[in-house]
Design a protein around this motif. Sequence first.
Motif, PDB file in Angstrom:
ATOM      1  N   THR A 256       2.870   1.648  -3.359  1.00 43.15           N
ATOM      2  CA  THR A 256       2.034   2.148  -4.457  1.00 43.15           C
ATOM      3  C   THR A 256       1.758   3.636  -4.297  1.00 43.15           C
ATOM      4  OG1 THR A 256       0.993  -0.018  -4.737  1.00 43.15           O
ATOM      5  CG2 THR A 256      -0.181   1.880  -5.634  1.00 43.15           C
TER       6      THR A 256
ATOM      7  N   THR B 187      -6.456   3.155  -7.621  1.00 45.62           N
ATOM      8  CA  THR B 187      -5.277   3.218  -8.488  1.00 45.62           C
ATOM      9  C   THR B 187      -5.622   2.796  -9.912  1.00 45.62           C
ATOM     10  OG1 THR B 187      -3.888   2.694  -6.567  1.00 45.62           O
ATOM     11  CG2 THR B 187      -2.884   2.445  -8.737  1.00 45.62           C
ATOM     12  N   TYR B 188      -6.462   1.785 -10.046  1.00 45.90           N
ATOM     13  CA  TYR B 188      -6.805   1.259 -11.374  1.00 45.90           C
ATOM     14  C   TYR B 188      -7.560   2.282 -12.218  1.00 45.90           C
ATOM     15  CZ  TYR B 188      -8.040  -2.177 -14.928  1.00 45.90           C
ATOM     16  OH  TYR B 188      -8.158  -2.849 -16.120  1.00 45.90           O
TER      17      TYR B 188
ATOM     18  N   THR C 276      -7.538   5.613 -11.888  1.00 51.16           N
ATOM     19  CA  THR C 276      -6.913   6.942 -11.999  1.00 51.16           C
ATOM     20  C   THR C 276      -6.624   7.348 -13.449  1.00 51.16           C
ATOM     21  OG1 THR C 276      -5.959   6.873  -9.769  1.00 51.16           O
ATOM     22  CG2 THR C 276      -4.909   8.338 -11.361  1.00 51.16           C
TER      23      THR C 276
ATOM     24  N   THR D 228       0.825  -1.212   0.000  1.00 53.11           N
ATOM     25  CA  THR D 228       0.000   0.000   0.000  1.00 53.11           C
ATOM     26  C   THR D 228       0.861   1.264   0.000  1.00 53.11           C
ATOM     27  OG1 THR D 228      -0.200  -0.056   2.436  1.00 53.11           O
ATOM     28  CG2 THR D 228      -1.924  -1.158   1.157  1.00 53.11           C
TER      29      THR D 228
ATOM     30  N   GLN E   3      -2.283   0.722 -13.660  1.00 56.82           N
ATOM     31  CA  GLN E   3      -3.256  -0.358 -13.510  1.00 56.82           C
ATOM     32  C   GLN E   3      -2.575  -1.666 -13.115  1.00 56.82           C
ATOM     33  OE1 GLN E   3      -5.326  -0.003 -17.292  1.00 56.82           O
ATOM     34  NE2 GLN E   3      -6.876   1.324 -16.372  1.00 56.82           N
TER      35      GLN E   3
ATOM     36  N   ALA F  56      -2.053  -1.479  -9.466  1.00 52.48           N
ATOM     37  CA  ALA F  56      -3.306  -1.726  -8.755  1.00 52.48           C
ATOM     38  C   ALA F  56      -3.532  -3.221  -8.543  1.00 52.48           C
ATOM     39  CB  ALA F  56      -4.471  -1.123  -9.537  1.00 52.48           C
TER      40      ALA F  56
ATOM     41  N   ALA G  42      -6.642  -0.712  -4.578  1.00 52.95           N
ATOM     42  CA  ALA G  42      -6.564  -1.273  -5.931  1.00 52.95           C
ATOM     43  C   ALA G  42      -7.548  -0.585  -6.872  1.00 52.95           C
ATOM     44  CB  ALA G  42      -6.835  -2.779  -5.880  1.00 52.95           C
TER      45      ALA G  42
ATOM     46  N   SER H 158      -8.238   5.577  -3.360  1.00 52.21           N
ATOM     47  CA  SER H 158      -6.915   5.012  -3.116  1.00 52.21           C
ATOM     48  C   SER H 158      -6.352   5.436  -1.758  1.00 52.21           C
ATOM     49  CB  SER H 158      -5.960   5.425  -4.239  1.00 52.21           C
ATOM     50  OG  SER H 158      -4.697   4.843  -4.054  1.00 52.21           O
TER      51      SER H 158
END
Length: 407
Positions: A28, A92-93, A95, A25, A173, A176, A89, A112
């Motif tokens: 990322t 972030t995916y 964004t 976490t 991605q 994520a 996840a 996120s």
Amino acid sequence: MKTDVQKHAVWWLVLLAAAGTFALTMGTRQTMGFFLSPLNTATGLGVGSISLAFAFGQLWWGLTQPFAGAVADRIGAGRVLLAGVMLVALGTYITPLMTSTWGLILAIGVLSAGGAGMAGPSVLMAATTRLMPAERRGMATGIVNAGGSFGQFVMAPLAAALTLGLGWAGAMQALALIVLLALPAAWVLRGPGPAAAAGAAPAPVSLPAGEAIRKALAHPSYLLLSAGFFVCGFHVAFLATHLPGVVAACGLPAPVGAWALGVIGLFNIIGSLAMGWAVGRWRMKSLLSLVYATRAVAVLVFLLSPKTEAVMLTFAAVMGLTFLSTVPPTVGLVAKFFGTGNMAMLFGLVMLSHQIGGFLGAWLGGQVFEATGNYDWIWYLDIVLAVGAALVHLPIREAVLVRPKPA
């Protein structure tokens, strides 16, 4: 009765789960600054607007932690961590799909960052503290903290490599999906069951949330600790968000920014483990004063030095030694003041102060850069704040302030 070998195996499983979750976490989140320039190019929103989304994420990460901690104090960490990892996840995916400031605030700042707050240090440190014997807690928190640093060390170069192969959107991605590797940790850290198996201390006394908060806010030492952690948040968020921009402003190649973030993560592993070892051997307030004073000196030397790749990476190494090494003694002081019964919530409130500072560090960094074309004034402010933080820890009373009443 568990043998010593079985107890140690459970302890290491707890540490692996907590440190691994923090690595994924935090790693990322700390690479997001690497994507600031591509986001700006793709959306045309401007560095200031995108910095607002990052800054809101810093604030929201802090705001979620006291509430996530209060829930974890009551029902255990497992379900809170599960929800947190899933939100990191998801945010972030999606964004790269956002094209507006509000969309970026939702993806980066709410989903996120909120998920990272739920699966963040207040819940992870409290779970670890409860599941470990008292004499091992200092080193345990250092190991968990080092996990976050290791995540940054690995994720920053990984983000750069994925960007070369997949483009910046594909890289985000992919990160994520990698975060989902933390899901099994939610089961390991789910509640008090493993503590009994590991031979840890009995379940701590937990006060009602309102009473615990009132007691904490009535103690000057807790407030001074929170004030110092505000400065830590300002410093950490500014570096995490804008260090690649600092590298570019110095006329250095873009990969140096990714490597600088990675170096911070690598040396923070050393700093976190060293601080975990030092907790219990020296006064924790003195350790914190030393860290903040070191930051002030390092920034001043950096400003006066030529901006070469060697200088930048050396500066990143020194910053890494102090980056999150503030966490073990801060956790230790909160536990020493109030016990572990309300640990997640009370450390979460300290983290909220940290993230208010983080909001200002991320947001002001973008504003100052757009206004002046460089980051000099932020560095000057950072030096002043670091000196203030070094001084504000000196009056802290390190004696136990509140002793839990026996059941």
